[in-house]
Design a protein around this motif. Sequence first.
Motif, PDB file in Angstrom:
ATOM      1  N   ILE A 163      60.405  -9.352  29.219  1.00  0.00           N
ATOM      2  CA  ILE A 163      59.300 -10.081  28.587  1.00  0.00           C
ATOM      3  C   ILE A 163      59.626 -10.333  27.122  1.00  0.00           C
ATOM      4  N   GLN A 164      60.209  -9.352  26.464  1.00  0.00           N
ATOM      5  CA  GLN A 164      60.629  -9.528  25.071  1.00  0.00           C
ATOM      6  C   GLN A 164      61.722 -10.591  24.963  1.00  0.00           C
ATOM      7  N   HIS A 165      62.623 -10.621  25.962  1.00  0.00           N
ATOM      8  CA  HIS A 165      63.669 -11.636  25.941  1.00  0.00           C
ATOM      9  C   HIS A 165      63.069 -13.032  26.085  1.00  0.00           C
ATOM     10  N   MET A 166      62.035 -13.181  26.914  1.00  0.00           N
ATOM     11  CA  MET A 166      61.360 -14.474  27.049  1.00  0.00           C
ATOM     12  C   MET A 166      60.694 -14.872  25.730  1.00  0.00           C
ATOM     13  N   GLN A 167      60.034 -13.922  25.087  1.00  0.00           N
ATOM     14  CA  GLN A 167      59.393 -14.216  23.804  1.00  0.00           C
ATOM     15  C   GLN A 167      60.425 -14.640  22.751  1.00  0.00           C
ATOM     16  N   LYS A 168      61.587 -13.980  22.769  1.00  0.00           N
ATOM     17  CA  LYS A 168      62.629 -14.329  21.800  1.00  0.00           C
ATOM     18  C   LYS A 168      63.127 -15.755  22.042  1.00  0.00           C
ATOM     19  N   ALA A 169      63.373 -16.116  23.301  1.00  0.00           N
ATOM     20  CA  ALA A 169      63.857 -17.466  23.612  1.00  0.00           C
ATOM     21  C   ALA A 169      62.819 -18.516  23.219  1.00  0.00           C
ATOM     22  N   LEU A 170      61.543 -18.241  23.485  1.00  0.00           N
ATOM     23  CA  LEU A 170      60.493 -19.190  23.101  1.00  0.00           C
ATOM     24  C   LEU A 170      60.400 -19.340  21.586  1.00  0.00           C
ATOM     25  N   THR A 171      60.535 -18.228  20.872  1.00  0.00           N
ATOM     26  CA  THR A 171      60.474 -18.277  19.406  1.00  0.00           C
ATOM     27  C   THR A 171      61.643 -19.080  18.846  1.00  0.00           C
ATOM     28  N   GLU A 172      62.825 -18.910  19.427  1.00  0.00           N
ATOM     29  CA  GLU A 172      63.993 -19.672  18.965  1.00  0.00           C
ATOM     30  C   GLU A 172      63.802 -21.176  19.176  1.00  0.00           C
ATOM     31  N   MET A 173      63.004 -21.550  20.187  1.00  0.00           N
ATOM     32  CA  MET A 173      62.687 -22.966  20.403  1.00  0.00           C
ATOM     33  C   MET A 173      61.447 -23.392  19.623  1.00  0.00           C
ATOM     34  N   ASN A 174      60.854 -22.465  18.864  1.00  0.00           N
ATOM     35  CA  ASN A 174      59.605 -22.677  18.127  1.00  0.00           C
ATOM     36  C   ASN A 174      58.450 -23.062  19.058  1.00  0.00           C
ATOM     37  N   VAL A 175      58.496 -22.560  20.260  1.00  0.00           N
ATOM     38  CA  VAL A 175      57.381 -22.689  21.203  1.00  0.00           C
ATOM     39  C   VAL A 175      56.563 -21.413  21.063  1.00  0.00           C
ATOM     40  N   GLN A 176      55.462 -21.474  20.347  1.00  0.00           N
ATOM     41  CA  GLN A 176      54.725 -20.270  19.977  1.00  0.00           C
ATOM     42  C   GLN A 176      53.629 -19.961  21.004  1.00  0.00           C
ATOM     43  N   TYR A 201      63.697 -27.975  22.491  1.00  0.00           N
ATOM     44  CA  TYR A 201      64.157 -27.365  23.739  1.00  0.00           C
ATOM     45  C   TYR A 201      65.670 -27.509  23.853  1.00  0.00           C
ATOM     46  N   ARG A 202      66.394 -26.622  23.200  1.00  0.00           N
ATOM     47  CA  ARG A 202      67.858 -26.629  23.258  1.00  0.00           C
ATOM     48  C   ARG A 202      68.335 -25.949  24.538  1.00  0.00           C
ATOM     49  N   ALA A 203      69.493 -26.369  25.011  1.00  0.00           N
ATOM     50  CA  ALA A 203      69.989 -25.926  26.324  1.00  0.00           C
ATOM     51  C   ALA A 203      70.248 -24.426  26.351  1.00  0.00           C
ATOM     52  N   GLU A 204      70.844 -23.892  25.273  1.00  0.00           N
ATOM     53  CA  GLU A 204      71.179 -22.457  25.288  1.00  0.00           C
ATOM     54  C   GLU A 204      69.936 -21.571  25.295  1.00  0.00           C
ATOM     55  N   HIS A 205      68.865 -22.015  24.629  1.00  0.00           N
ATOM     56  CA  HIS A 205      67.634 -21.241  24.620  1.00  0.00           C
ATOM     57  C   HIS A 205      66.921 -21.338  25.967  1.00  0.00           C
ATOM     58  N   LEU A 206      66.969 -22.505  26.582  1.00  0.00           N
ATOM     59  CA  LEU A 206      66.374 -22.657  27.919  1.00  0.00           C
ATOM     60  C   LEU A 206      67.121 -21.809  28.946  1.00  0.00           C
ATOM     61  N   PHE A 207      68.437 -21.710  28.786  1.00  0.00           N
ATOM     62  CA  PHE A 207      69.231 -20.873  29.693  1.00  0.00           C
ATOM     63  C   PHE A 207      68.836 -19.402  29.572  1.00  0.00           C
ATOM     64  N   ALA A 208      68.666 -18.931  28.324  1.00  0.00           N
ATOM     65  CA  ALA A 208      68.249 -17.538  28.109  1.00  0.00           C
ATOM     66  C   ALA A 208      66.852 -17.294  28.680  1.00  0.00           C
ATOM     67  N   LEU A 209      65.961 -18.271  28.502  1.00  0.00           N
ATOM     68  CA  LEU A 209      64.602 -18.137  29.032  1.00  0.00           C
ATOM     69  C   LEU A 209      64.618 -18.086  30.557  1.00  0.00           C
ATOM     70  N   GLU A 210      65.452 -18.918  31.167  1.00  0.00           N
ATOM     71  CA  GLU A 210      65.533 -18.950  32.633  1.00  0.00           C
ATOM     72  C   GLU A 210      66.030 -17.619  33.190  1.00  0.00           C
ATOM     73  N   GLN A 211      67.049 -17.055  32.563  1.00  0.00           N
ATOM     74  CA  GLN A 211      67.584 -15.783  33.053  1.00  0.00           C
ATOM     75  C   GLN A 211      66.590 -14.646  32.842  1.00  0.00           C
ATOM     76  N   ALA A 212      65.913 -14.647  31.707  1.00  0.00           N
ATOM     77  CA  ALA A 212      64.923 -13.586  31.446  1.00  0.00           C
ATOM     78  C   ALA A 212      63.787 -13.649  32.459  1.00  0.00           C
ATOM     79  N   LEU A 213      63.317 -14.865  32.779  1.00  0.00           N
ATOM     80  CA  LEU A 213      62.249 -15.000  33.767  1.00  0.00           C
ATOM     81  C   LEU A 213      62.706 -14.573  35.149  1.00  0.00           C
ATOM     82  N   ALA A 214      63.950 -14.922  35.508  1.00  0.00           N
ATOM     83  CA  ALA A 214      64.468 -14.531  36.816  1.00  0.00           C
ATOM     84  C   ALA A 214      64.562 -13.011  36.945  1.00  0.00           C
TER      85      ALA A 214
END
Length: 458
Positions: free
Chosen positions: A156-169, A222-235
């Motif tokens: 969950i923290q990893h998802m929050q970090k990826a969202l913050t890096e995309m500035n999706v608050q 929505y940069r590709a590397e941040h979306l990739f991290a978000l996808e893996q964290a959610l999985a």
Amino acid sequence: MGRSKSTDRVRRAMAMVHPNAAAIDVGATTHVAAVKADRTPEPVRSFGTFTKDLHRLVDWFAECGVDTVVMESTSVYWIPIFELLDSRGFAVFLVNARDAKHVPGRKTDVSDAEWLQRLHSYGLLRASFRPKGRIVELRAYLRQRERLLEYGASHIQHMQKALTEMNVQLHHVVADITGATGLRIIRAILAGERDPAVLAHLRDSRCHATVETIEKALTGTYRAEHLFALEQALALYDTYQEKASSCDTRIEAVLKELSIRRGREAGPLPSPRQRMRRQPNGMDFDVRAALYALLGKDLTQINGLGPYLALRLIAECGDDLSAWPSAKHFTSWLCLAPSNKISGGKVLSSRTRPSASRAAALLRLAATTVGRTDTALGAFYRRLSARIGKAKAVTATARKIAVLFYNAVRHGMEYVDPGASFYETRYRARVIDNLHRRAKAFGFALQPLEPTAAIPVS
């Protein structure tokens, strides 16, 4: 020479409690076992830790006429040999290494096994509590579930970090990104949706934030590397949630089997003490109904005990509590009662002993929760908190909840909360009685208070 004769006299004076005792000094690769010296020419032997070696060890104990075995709880290395001995009918004493260490003796692998065997023969070692039967299995499933939820929380923290890096608050406008609104939006983002207005309309009706606020928070890069991290964290989060659900299935099955074995006819489930809300990471079945079918009592009537916390206490302590003769023994085992050290008639210390017990930690959590309620236990907590501090108030309230839990499980006690006002009125009357008694002892007479007068409760 004189010392040896004195030792022999002490041995003859002490009665042997376990004449057929054996001991094992547990290790990672080697177990050193000791039996009574008159049972075999080689009373101390070493065995490996492979399964074949463990069976040879148990067979040797049977040949030597052993019926009780003692060992120290060394990491998790004791579990295979403990379970094998228990299945073969031996009475196994698992001893806290700290308690055995306090009895002086020589310290090597061989002498340690001999020393444990001698102490156990004379009944000088106490066995640690370990639940029996299916309760051990229930405890293992619950602990595994807790471990899985801890692992999932890191993602969950990893998802929050990826969202913050995309500035999706998102985590600033919803209380929990793994709730209904949060997961809908995250899954839509990973599915390719980028329009903030479309994403904001995925908001659940119970969400406090407005659609406009959520729309502003979802405007990001929505940069590709941040979306990739978000996808893996959610999985990974979904995987741990799925494994936790598998634990729920096993836990429900064990509770049903325990209820059938008890054969107790449980009446209709009483009304809950308060409205039960769906808890985050809650189980997939009705825990309160399952516990009521097992125990015949609704433990959630005790303030501070919810269904899941009550289930964890049952898994840690058992479903009958017959291992403790009284509630005082139970609270002492939990290290919630004062550990009095008295010498020469003077109390040197009355602090509670430090403990790593999971059950004690659960009861302290319940005490912290109940301190914010308008109940008798809550009033008790607040009075002690103002007088002696919050830390001691938590311990004292946890002890009270432990007594109520023990009496409900062991003796079937029904608990009815008298309310905070009843407790404060009774406490006020006790204070007034004490003042009158002290005044009478010194030869004074106090005038009775007016009915409207009140003594402030500290």
